[in-house]
Design a protein around this motif. Structure first.
Motif, PDB file in Angstrom:
ATOM      1  N   SER A  58       0.794  -1.226   0.000  1.00 29.39           N
ATOM      2  CA  SER A  58       0.000   0.000   0.000  1.00 29.39           C
ATOM      3  C   SER A  58       0.827   1.277   0.000  1.00 29.39           C
ATOM      4  N   SER A  59       2.002   1.273   0.578  1.00 33.42           N
ATOM      5  CA  SER A  59       2.766   2.517   0.648  1.00 33.42           C
ATOM      6  C   SER A  59       3.758   2.616  -0.510  1.00 33.42           C
ATOM      7  N   SER A  60       4.007   3.843  -0.916  1.00 32.09           N
ATOM      8  CA  SER A  60       4.954   4.048  -2.007  1.00 32.09           C
ATOM      9  C   SER A  60       6.359   3.631  -1.588  1.00 32.09           C
ATOM     10  N   ALA A  61       6.667   3.726  -0.310  1.00 31.80           N
ATOM     11  CA  ALA A  61       7.985   3.298   0.179  1.00 31.80           C
ATOM     12  C   ALA A  61       8.170   1.795  -0.031  1.00 31.80           C
ATOM     13  N   ASP A  62       7.117   1.010   0.215  1.00 31.48           N
ATOM     14  CA  ASP A  62       7.189  -0.436  -0.001  1.00 31.48           C
ATOM     15  C   ASP A  62       7.385  -0.766  -1.476  1.00 31.48           C
ATOM     16  N   PHE A  63       6.700  -0.025  -2.346  1.00 31.96           N
ATOM     17  CA  PHE A  63       6.869  -0.213  -3.785  1.00 31.96           C
ATOM     18  C   PHE A  63       8.307   0.075  -4.191  1.00 31.96           C
ATOM     19  N   LYS A  64       8.842   1.195  -3.699  1.00 28.45           N
ATOM     20  CA  LYS A  64      10.206   1.593  -4.060  1.00 28.45           C
ATOM     21  C   LYS A  64      11.223   0.560  -3.610  1.00 28.45           C
ATOM     22  N   VAL A  65      11.091   0.068  -2.384  1.00 31.37           N
ATOM     23  CA  VAL A  65      12.029  -0.933  -1.874  1.00 31.37           C
ATOM     24  C   VAL A  65      11.961  -2.195  -2.715  1.00 31.37           C
ATOM     25  N   ALA A  66      10.760  -2.648  -3.018  1.00 26.88           N
ATOM     26  CA  ALA A  66      10.604  -3.874  -3.807  1.00 26.88           C
ATOM     27  C   ALA A  66      11.177  -3.710  -5.207  1.00 26.88           C
ATOM     28  N   MET A  67      10.997  -2.547  -5.802  1.00 30.43           N
ATOM     29  CA  MET A  67      11.469  -2.340  -7.165  1.00 30.43           C
ATOM     30  C   MET A  67      12.977  -2.100  -7.222  1.00 30.43           C
ATOM     31  N   ARG A  68      13.534  -1.483  -6.197  1.00 29.48           N
ATOM     32  CA  ARG A  68      14.976  -1.199  -6.207  1.00 29.48           C
ATOM     33  C   ARG A  68      15.818  -2.375  -5.730  1.00 29.48           C
ATOM     34  N   LYS A  69      15.363  -3.047  -4.686  1.00 33.63           N
ATOM     35  CA  LYS A  69      16.171  -4.101  -4.082  1.00 33.63           C
ATOM     36  C   LYS A  69      15.763  -5.505  -4.503  1.00 33.63           C
ATOM     37  N   GLY A  70      14.618  -5.625  -5.132  1.00 35.63           N
ATOM     38  CA  GLY A  70      14.128  -6.943  -5.511  1.00 35.63           C
ATOM     39  C   GLY A  70      14.753  -7.471  -6.782  1.00 35.63           C
TER      40      GLY A  70
ATOM     41  N   VAL B  23      10.571  -9.024  -7.335  1.00 30.79           N
ATOM     42  CA  VAL B  23      10.338  -9.860  -6.154  1.00 30.79           C
ATOM     43  C   VAL B  23      11.377  -9.506  -5.098  1.00 30.79           C
ATOM     44  N   HIS B  24      10.894  -9.072  -3.939  1.00 29.66           N
ATOM     45  CA  HIS B  24      11.784  -8.680  -2.839  1.00 29.66           C
ATOM     46  C   HIS B  24      11.452  -9.517  -1.601  1.00 29.66           C
ATOM     47  N   HIS B  25      12.471 -10.116  -1.012  1.00 28.92           N
ATOM     48  CA  HIS B  25      12.293 -10.897   0.210  1.00 28.92           C
ATOM     49  C   HIS B  25      12.580  -9.987   1.400  1.00 28.92           C
ATOM     50  N   ARG B  26      11.531  -9.705   2.183  1.00 24.66           N
ATOM     51  CA  ARG B  26      11.668  -8.831   3.352  1.00 24.66           C
ATOM     52  C   ARG B  26      12.452  -9.533   4.454  1.00 24.66           C
ATOM     53  N   LYS B  27      13.167  -8.746   5.228  1.00 19.61           N
ATOM     54  CA  LYS B  27      13.873  -9.283   6.385  1.00 19.61           C
ATOM     55  C   LYS B  27      13.179  -8.877   7.675  1.00 19.61           C
TER      56      LYS B  27
ATOM     57  N   VAL C  28      -1.013 -16.376  -3.489  1.00 22.17           N
ATOM     58  CA  VAL C  28      -0.885 -16.003  -2.087  1.00 22.17           C
ATOM     59  C   VAL C  28      -0.417 -17.199  -1.261  1.00 22.17           C
ATOM     60  N   ASP C  29      -0.892 -18.394  -1.620  1.00 18.35           N
ATOM     61  CA  ASP C  29      -0.527 -19.606  -0.879  1.00 18.35           C
ATOM     62  C   ASP C  29       0.780 -20.223  -1.363  1.00 18.35           C
ATOM     63  N   LYS C  30       1.189 -19.929  -2.595  1.00 14.21           N
ATOM     64  CA  LYS C  30       2.373 -20.557  -3.178  1.00 14.21           C
ATOM     65  C   LYS C  30       3.677 -19.872  -2.795  1.00 14.21           C
ATOM     66  N   LEU C  31       3.619 -18.580  -2.513  1.00 16.10           N
ATOM     67  CA  LEU C  31       4.843 -17.818  -2.212  1.00 16.10           C
ATOM     68  C   LEU C  31       5.059 -17.720  -0.706  1.00 16.10           C
ATOM     69  N   GLU C  32       6.314 -17.463  -0.340  1.00 20.16           N
ATOM     70  CA  GLU C  32       6.654 -17.278   1.070  1.00 20.16           C
ATOM     71  C   GLU C  32       5.951 -16.041   1.619  1.00 20.16           C
ATOM     72  N   ARG C  33       5.709 -16.040   2.917  1.00 20.48           N
ATOM     73  CA  ARG C  33       5.021 -14.906   3.549  1.00 20.48           C
ATOM     74  C   ARG C  33       5.860 -13.636   3.537  1.00 20.48           C
ATOM     75  N   SER C  34       7.163 -13.771   3.450  1.00 16.84           N
ATOM     76  CA  SER C  34       8.044 -12.598   3.553  1.00 16.84           C
ATOM     77  C   SER C  34       8.365 -11.971   2.198  1.00 16.84           C
ATOM     78  N   VAL C  35       7.567 -12.254   1.189  1.00 21.32           N
ATOM     79  CA  VAL C  35       7.846 -11.777  -0.167  1.00 21.32           C
ATOM     80  C   VAL C  35       6.933 -10.608  -0.523  1.00 21.32           C
ATOM     81  N   ASP C  36       7.536  -9.577  -1.121  1.00 13.26           N
ATOM     82  CA  ASP C  36       6.779  -8.486  -1.731  1.00 13.26           C
ATOM     83  C   ASP C  36       6.953  -8.614  -3.239  1.00 13.26           C
ATOM     84  N   VAL C  37       5.850  -8.551  -3.971  1.00  9.95           N
ATOM     85  CA  VAL C  37       5.883  -8.692  -5.427  1.00  9.95           C
ATOM     86  C   VAL C  37       5.225  -7.467  -6.053  1.00  9.95           C
ATOM     87  N   VAL C  38       5.968  -6.788  -6.925  1.00 11.00           N
ATOM     88  CA  VAL C  38       5.399  -5.692  -7.695  1.00 11.00           C
ATOM     89  C   VAL C  38       5.271  -6.180  -9.127  1.00 11.00           C
ATOM     90  N   ILE C  39       4.055  -6.130  -9.658  1.00  9.43           N
ATOM     91  CA  ILE C  39       3.778  -6.562 -11.026  1.00  9.43           C
ATOM     92  C   ILE C  39       3.571  -5.299 -11.855  1.00  9.43           C
TER      93      ILE C  39
END
Length: 118
Positions: free
Chosen positions: A9-21, A33-37, A78-89
């Motif tokens: 939901s937040s633009s910060a989450d989008f930016k992190v996923a797109m830059r570090k994923g 695809v970004h794996h959160r820590k 939602v069920d196939k991926l790990e819970r700690s994953v952020d995905v921007v499509i």
């Protein structure tokens, strides 16, 4: 419709996923695809959609967004991926003319590529 715990939901989450994923693409879309820590965040995996004006007018963009949300829910990603994953499509211009099945195949292909790159 995606449940709230599965939405970016937040633009910060989008930016992190797109830059570090890890980035992987297909004909109609690009996936980041970004794996959160951070274990504090509940829910997940979380998905975000980016459908720009390059895809088409507002009606076309909303149609592509609806198709992509449908694919995420119907293919049970939602069920196939790990819970700690952020995905921007991120939809590419050819997504405007793609069917739901084509988008589903391209999304699964891109996610597989991204998981292998990790």
């Amino acid at each position: 419709m995606l449940p709230r715990p599965h939405k970016l939901s937040s633009s910060a989450d989008f930016k992190v996923a797109m830059r570090k994923g890890v980035r992987a693409g297909s004909r109609t879309l690009m996936v980041h695809v970004h794996h959160r820590k951070d274990p504090v965040i509940q829910g997940g995996p979380r998905f975000g959609l980016v459908v720009s004006k390059q895809v088409g007018n507002a009606v076309t963009r909303h149609a592509v967004s609806r198709k992509l949300r449908h694919v995420v829910v119907e293919r049970e990603l939602v069920d196939k991926l790990e819970r700690s994953v952020d995905v921007v499509i991120r939809a590419l211009p050819p997504a405007a003319a793609a069917t739901t099945d084509e988008l589903a195949r391209d999304l699964e292909k891109a996610l597989d590529k991204a998981q292998k790159k990790r």
